[in-house]
Every structure is written in structure tokens, then in C-alpha cells.
Design a protein around this motif. Structure first.
Motif, PDB file in Angstrom:
ATOM      1  N   THR A   1       7.767 -11.182  -0.066  1.00  0.00           N
ATOM      2  CA  THR A   1       7.110 -10.467   1.026  1.00  0.00           C
ATOM      3  C   THR A   1       6.285  -9.315   0.471  1.00  0.00           C
ATOM      4  O   THR A   1       6.801  -8.470  -0.275  1.00  0.00           O
ATOM      5  CB  THR A   1       8.160  -9.919   2.016  1.00  0.00           C
ATOM      6  N   CYS A   2       5.004  -9.293   0.825  1.00  0.00           N
ATOM      7  CA  CYS A   2       4.142  -8.198   0.387  1.00  0.00           C
ATOM      8  C   CYS A   2       4.630  -6.891   1.015  1.00  0.00           C
ATOM      9  O   CYS A   2       4.868  -6.832   2.232  1.00  0.00           O
ATOM     10  CB  CYS A   2       2.693  -8.473   0.799  1.00  0.00           C
ATOM     11  N   PRO A   3       4.768  -5.843   0.213  1.00  0.00           N
ATOM     12  CA  PRO A   3       5.321  -4.586   0.734  1.00  0.00           C
ATOM     13  C   PRO A   3       4.349  -3.808   1.609  1.00  0.00           C
ATOM     14  O   PRO A   3       4.736  -2.796   2.204  1.00  0.00           O
ATOM     15  CB  PRO A   3       5.651  -3.800  -0.545  1.00  0.00           C
ATOM     16  N   TYR A   4       3.083  -4.260   1.736  1.00  0.00           N
ATOM     17  CA  TYR A   4       2.101  -3.468   2.494  1.00  0.00           C
ATOM     18  C   TYR A   4       2.187  -3.774   3.993  1.00  0.00           C
ATOM     19  O   TYR A   4       2.524  -2.910   4.808  1.00  0.00           O
ATOM     20  CB  TYR A   4       0.704  -3.751   1.929  1.00  0.00           C
ATOM     21  N   HIS A   5       1.909  -5.037   4.392  1.00  0.00           N
ATOM     22  CA  HIS A   5       1.951  -5.385   5.813  1.00  0.00           C
ATOM     23  C   HIS A   5       2.906  -6.534   6.107  1.00  0.00           C
ATOM     24  O   HIS A   5       2.989  -7.015   7.230  1.00  0.00           O
ATOM     25  CB  HIS A   5       0.554  -5.769   6.314  1.00  0.00           C
ATOM     26  N   GLY A   6       3.588  -7.021   5.051  1.00  0.00           N
ATOM     27  CA  GLY A   6       4.641  -7.996   5.287  1.00  0.00           C
ATOM     28  C   GLY A   6       4.222  -9.451   5.284  1.00  0.00           C
ATOM     29  O   GLY A   6       4.953 -10.290   5.822  1.00  0.00           O
ATOM     30  N   TRP A   7       3.073  -9.802   4.695  1.00  0.00           N
ATOM     31  CA  TRP A   7       2.750 -11.225   4.553  1.00  0.00           C
ATOM     32  C   TRP A   7       3.810 -11.874   3.655  1.00  0.00           C
ATOM     33  O   TRP A   7       4.260 -11.274   2.661  1.00  0.00           O
ATOM     34  CB  TRP A   7       1.357 -11.408   3.941  1.00  0.00           C
ATOM     35  N   VAL A   8       4.160 -13.115   3.995  1.00  0.00           N
ATOM     36  CA  VAL A   8       5.273 -13.781   3.318  1.00  0.00           C
ATOM     37  C   VAL A   8       4.777 -15.037   2.586  1.00  0.00           C
ATOM     38  O   VAL A   8       4.031 -15.841   3.163  1.00  0.00           O
ATOM     39  CB  VAL A   8       6.374 -14.176   4.338  1.00  0.00           C
TER      40      VAL A   8
ATOM     41  N   VAL B   1      -0.851 -11.730  -6.291  1.00  0.00           N
ATOM     42  CA  VAL B   1      -1.890 -10.984  -5.576  1.00  0.00           C
ATOM     43  C   VAL B   1      -1.844 -11.368  -4.103  1.00  0.00           C
ATOM     44  O   VAL B   1      -2.104 -12.528  -3.749  1.00  0.00           O
ATOM     45  CB  VAL B   1      -3.295 -11.307  -6.151  1.00  0.00           C
ATOM     46  N   CYS B   2      -1.541 -10.429  -3.252  1.00  0.00           N
ATOM     47  CA  CYS B   2      -1.531 -10.708  -1.817  1.00  0.00           C
ATOM     48  C   CYS B   2      -2.948 -10.999  -1.343  1.00  0.00           C
ATOM     49  O   CYS B   2      -3.897 -10.269  -1.658  1.00  0.00           O
ATOM     50  CB  CYS B   2      -0.939  -9.524  -1.047  1.00  0.00           C
ATOM     51  N   GLN B   3      -3.091 -12.089  -0.593  1.00  0.00           N
ATOM     52  CA  GLN B   3      -4.412 -12.533  -0.171  1.00  0.00           C
ATOM     53  C   GLN B   3      -4.901 -11.785   1.076  1.00  0.00           C
ATOM     54  O   GLN B   3      -6.010 -12.048   1.553  1.00  0.00           O
ATOM     55  CB  GLN B   3      -4.392 -14.042   0.086  1.00  0.00           C
ATOM     56  N   HIS B   4      -4.088 -10.836   1.601  1.00  0.00           N
ATOM     57  CA  HIS B   4      -4.559 -10.014   2.707  1.00  0.00           C
ATOM     58  C   HIS B   4      -5.512  -8.957   2.185  1.00  0.00           C
ATOM     59  O   HIS B   4      -6.716  -9.032   2.398  1.00  0.00           O
ATOM     60  CB  HIS B   4      -3.358  -9.367   3.436  1.00  0.00           C
ATOM     61  N   ARG B   5      -5.009  -7.989   1.397  1.00  0.00           N
ATOM     62  CA  ARG B   5      -5.906  -6.960   0.872  1.00  0.00           C
ATOM     63  C   ARG B   5      -5.624  -6.611  -0.584  1.00  0.00           C
ATOM     64  O   ARG B   5      -6.054  -5.571  -1.059  1.00  0.00           O
ATOM     65  CB  ARG B   5      -5.868  -5.722   1.774  1.00  0.00           C
ATOM     66  N   GLY B   6      -4.892  -7.498  -1.274  1.00  0.00           N
ATOM     67  CA  GLY B   6      -4.956  -7.448  -2.719  1.00  0.00           C
ATOM     68  C   GLY B   6      -3.850  -6.831  -3.558  1.00  0.00           C
ATOM     69  O   GLY B   6      -3.893  -6.968  -4.774  1.00  0.00           O
ATOM     70  N   PRO B   7      -2.858  -6.138  -2.997  1.00  0.00           N
ATOM     71  CA  PRO B   7      -1.848  -5.571  -3.893  1.00  0.00           C
ATOM     72  C   PRO B   7      -0.948  -6.641  -4.512  1.00  0.00           C
ATOM     73  O   PRO B   7      -0.903  -7.779  -4.037  1.00  0.00           O
ATOM     74  CB  PRO B   7      -1.022  -4.664  -2.971  1.00  0.00           C
ATOM     75  N   ALA B   8      -0.261  -6.252  -5.560  1.00  0.00           N
ATOM     76  CA  ALA B   8       0.741  -7.151  -6.139  1.00  0.00           C
ATOM     77  C   ALA B   8       1.849  -7.376  -5.116  1.00  0.00           C
ATOM     78  O   ALA B   8       2.269  -6.448  -4.414  1.00  0.00           O
ATOM     79  CB  ALA B   8       1.305  -6.558  -7.415  1.00  0.00           C
TER      80      ALA B   8
END
Ligand code: FES
Length: 382
Positions: free
Chosen positions: A114-121, A93-100
Motif C-alpha cells: 500500500t502506497c503510504p501517500y493516498h493508499g493505492w494498493v 513507484v506508485c503510479q498515482h504521483r510517483g513516490p516509492a
């Protein structure tokens, strides 16, 4: 270790240190436990989030950076192999806004996710290590941020997870217990190879599937077991060990040796349930692992794993073993198909006003105990 005797002239016992516990004999179980959404939410919160659950085979992630994902009861978890050989696991769960963060399968050799939404790593333990345009965020908010950790461990060649997390989860071996670790451990699953894996989407509660593996009573009618199997099965030994259970079903062709040696590993089908949803069905030469993963109150992903012993494919003796084991598995797949057909019949009645309770016999004592354990865990967690 405890034992519930069968009645009649059945073989008396398998294993030492047994005693009778008649309170787990004939009982009833309310049908609501399979269909009540409120009850299911309590199970998610108080049982599934604190139990050790099967996540995969250790051989799926042999090297550092290899990973697999677990998907069930609204949770998604990543399990990774660490450079030291151990495991780490974290909520996917990405801790930015929640997607897998990653997809539902697995991969190998990952160094970062890397989260595919905004690129948090995230690193392979779930720690946040990169944020694009970091200066726009509060440093305080990002300090030490990580995807929440999940406990992960291995036993028997299996990867297990516990959503309670590394500090709150009980040790895996405490959950499995000495009785099952010793008795099931004799099969040395860690040295076996996975030869097949089946998955079914089944429209009933995972508990209805576990029930089917907690008794042998249905084999005569549903699986057309021969009379000699039915007669021998009346000598089944039931061991209720903590929240888990063992069941040894005599092989009718080996009754004489069983009665002489009490060697249940060689002469019975050895059956183990690790609460709440991991089932090991062991024949002397191969093992089936049945894992009904809850996906909703009345929907289950039913995973069936087939394990056989490894050997030299050029060795005629091994070729004979594999041919026999493969034939047996082909027959068992037909049996699994019969089980699936019954789940479909259960699906037709799950909302029926005519279905109020299950009426269980002494020989369905494992089902009684299973549901009592579920009730107790929900009640005690209040
Ligand atoms: Fe994951 Fe934004 S939601 S980076």
C-alpha cells in the motif's frame, strides 16, 4: 573461450580451447569514463537498464510474499517470491504521483503493498488492485494499471534483475554465459550460506572498483603479497568470455599440483566478473561476492558478501573448516580495507587536470576489455 598469455616463464594455460588475442594487451583508457556526468547518464540508459544486476540472496525471500528491494542508479525495484516459487519484480513507484511504495529494506509474508501517500494498493506482482475513492478517477486511466514490470530470475543462489523487463531482457543464463555458468557453477553457490555482508559508501565510480577486481597486479604493493604470490601470479590465466571474464590466479603453495592436474578449482583463486558489476572471488572453501552498485557518477554503494559451505556445527571436522574459513575472511576484510583506502586516493584526483588516462599493461587486459565493452554497448544502442 579466449586467453591472454602472460610473458616469461609462467604456466602456459588453464582450461581447454584457448587462443591468443593480443589486441587486449597494453592499452590506455580515458579518465573521463569515471567522472563525466554525461557519460554516466548514457551508462544508466544503455547499460545499467539492460544488464542483469545482482539484487540479493535467494534465501532472503524463501516464502511466498517475502520481498526485497533493489536501490541503485536512481532506480528502486521490489522483488517478491510468488506462491508458485518463482519471482516477480516491479518498479517500486506508485503510479498515482510517483513516490516509492515500500521502504528500502525487505519483508516477509506480504499479500499487498500500500502506497503510504493516498493508499493505492498493489499486489505482489505490482498490479494495481485498490484505489481509495476510485469513482473520482477515469476508469480508462486505471484500467490494467501496474507498476512497470522488471525481469527477475535466480542462479547460483542469487536473485538477479533486469530493468529492461520480462519481455525485452535476454535470458539470465545467456547473459552469464556457458563458460562462467559451468566453471563458477562447480562451486555450487546455491548450497552455500551467507556468513557476512559489508556495505561501504565509496566516493568513486563503480567502474573504478570493478577495475580493481579485474587485475592482480596491485596485490604486491597494496596488499603486501609475499614474493612467492607475486611470482606465481605472473602465471594468471585470463579468459575473456563475451562481455564477461574469468581470471585464475595460481596459489603459490599448490603450483606443483596445478602443473600436474590443471585443476584450477582446487589450486588457484578463481575469479569471475559478470558484466557490468558482479564479481565472484572463489577460493576452494569459500567465496566473496563484490558488488559495487552505482549511486551516482562518482559514488558507489560497495557491497561485499561472504559465502561459506554449510555443515553440522557439532562436527569437529566442520568446526575446523569454519574456523579456518573465518580466519581467512578476517584477513580478507583487512584486504578490503586496503582497497577502500585506494578508492579514497582515487577520489582525491577524480577532478584533477593531472589525471588524463589509465596506462594499462598486458596483464590488465580485463580492464581494457571491460571498458571497450562499455563503449560498445553505449555506441550500439544509439
Ligand atoms: Fe501513491 Fe497517491 S502517490 S497513492
Amino acid at each position: 573461450m579466449v586467453y591472454v598469455p602472460t610473458r616469461g616463464d609462467a604456466p602456459a594455460r588453464i582450461g581447454p580451447g584457448v587462443r591468443q588475442i593480443p589486441e587486449w594487451g597494453a592499452k590506455t583508457v580515458d579518465s573521463n569514463v569515471y567522472a563525466d556526468p554525461t557519460r554516466y547518464e548514457l551508462e544508466r540508459e544503455r547499460v545499467l537498464r539492460v544488464s542483469w544486476l545482482l539484487a540479493g540472496r535467494s534465501t532472503e525471500i524463501p516464502n511466498a510474499g517475502d520481498w526485497l528491494s533493489y536501490e541503485g542508479h536512481g532506480e528502486t525495484v521490489v522483488v517478491t517470491r510468488q506462491p508458485g516459487g518463482g519471482l516477480a519484480a516491479f518498479h517500486n513507484v506508485c503510479q498515482h504521483r510517483g513516490p516509492a511504495i515500500v521502504g528500502p529494506l525487505g519483508g516477509c509474508g506480504a499479500r499487498r503493498f500500500t502506497c503510504p501517500y493516498h493508499g493505492w494498493v498493489y499486489d505482489t506482482t505490482g498490479l494495481l488492485v485498490g484505489v481509495p475513492e476510485r469513482e473520482d478517477f477515469s476508469a480508462e486511466h486505471l484500467e490494467g494499471m501496474r507498476a512497470p514490470a522488471v525481469a527477475a530470475d535466480e542462479w547460483g543462489g542469487w536473485v538477479w534483475i533486469n530493468l529492461a523487463g520480462p519481455t525485452a531482457a535476454p535470458p539470465l543464463m545467456e547473459w552469464i554465459g556457458d563458460d562462467i555458468a559451468t566453471d563458477l557453477g562447480r562451486f555450487q553457490m546455491e548450497s552455500m550460506i551467507l556468513t557476512d555482508k559489508l556495505e561501504f559508501d565509496v566516493p568513486v565510480s563503480y567502474k573504478a572498483i570493478v577495475d580493481g577486481f579485474n587485475e592482480v597486479y596491485h596485490a604486491t604493493e597494496l596488499h603486501q603479497a609475499p614474493p612467492e604470490f607475486t611470482k606465481a601470479a605472473r602465471g594468471t590465466a585470463f579468459h575473456l568470455v563475451g562481455q564477461n571474464s574469468m581470471m585464475f590466479v595460481p596459489n603459490p603453495a599448490r603450483l606443483a599440483e596445478l602443473n600436474e592436474t590443471w585443476d584450477h578449482h582446487r589450486n588457484t583463486i578463481c575469479h569471475y566478473v559478470v558484466f557490468p558489476n558482479t564479481v565472484f572471488n572463489c577460493n576452494p572453501d569459500q567465496i566473496q561476492v563484490f558488488n559495487p552498485v552505482p549511486m551516482g557518477v562518482d559514488r558507489t554503494r560497495f557491497i561485499c558478501w561472504e559465502l561459506m559451505y554449510d555443515g553440522d556445527a557439532d562436527d569437529p571436522e566442520y568446526q575446523t573448516y569454519r574456523a579456518g574459513a573465518d580466519r581467512h575472511w578476517e584477513g580478507l576484510k583487512h584486504v578490503v580495507g586496503q582497497d577502500i583506502a585506494i578508492y579514497e586516493q582515487l577520489a582525491r584526483t577524480k577532478q584533477s587536470m593531472g589525471y588524463v588516462r589509465n596506462t594499462l599493461s598486458d596483464r590488465e587486459c580485463k580492464i581494457s576489455k571491460y571498458h571497450d565493452t562499455m563503449d560498445r554497448l553505449i555506441r550500439d544502442a544509439r
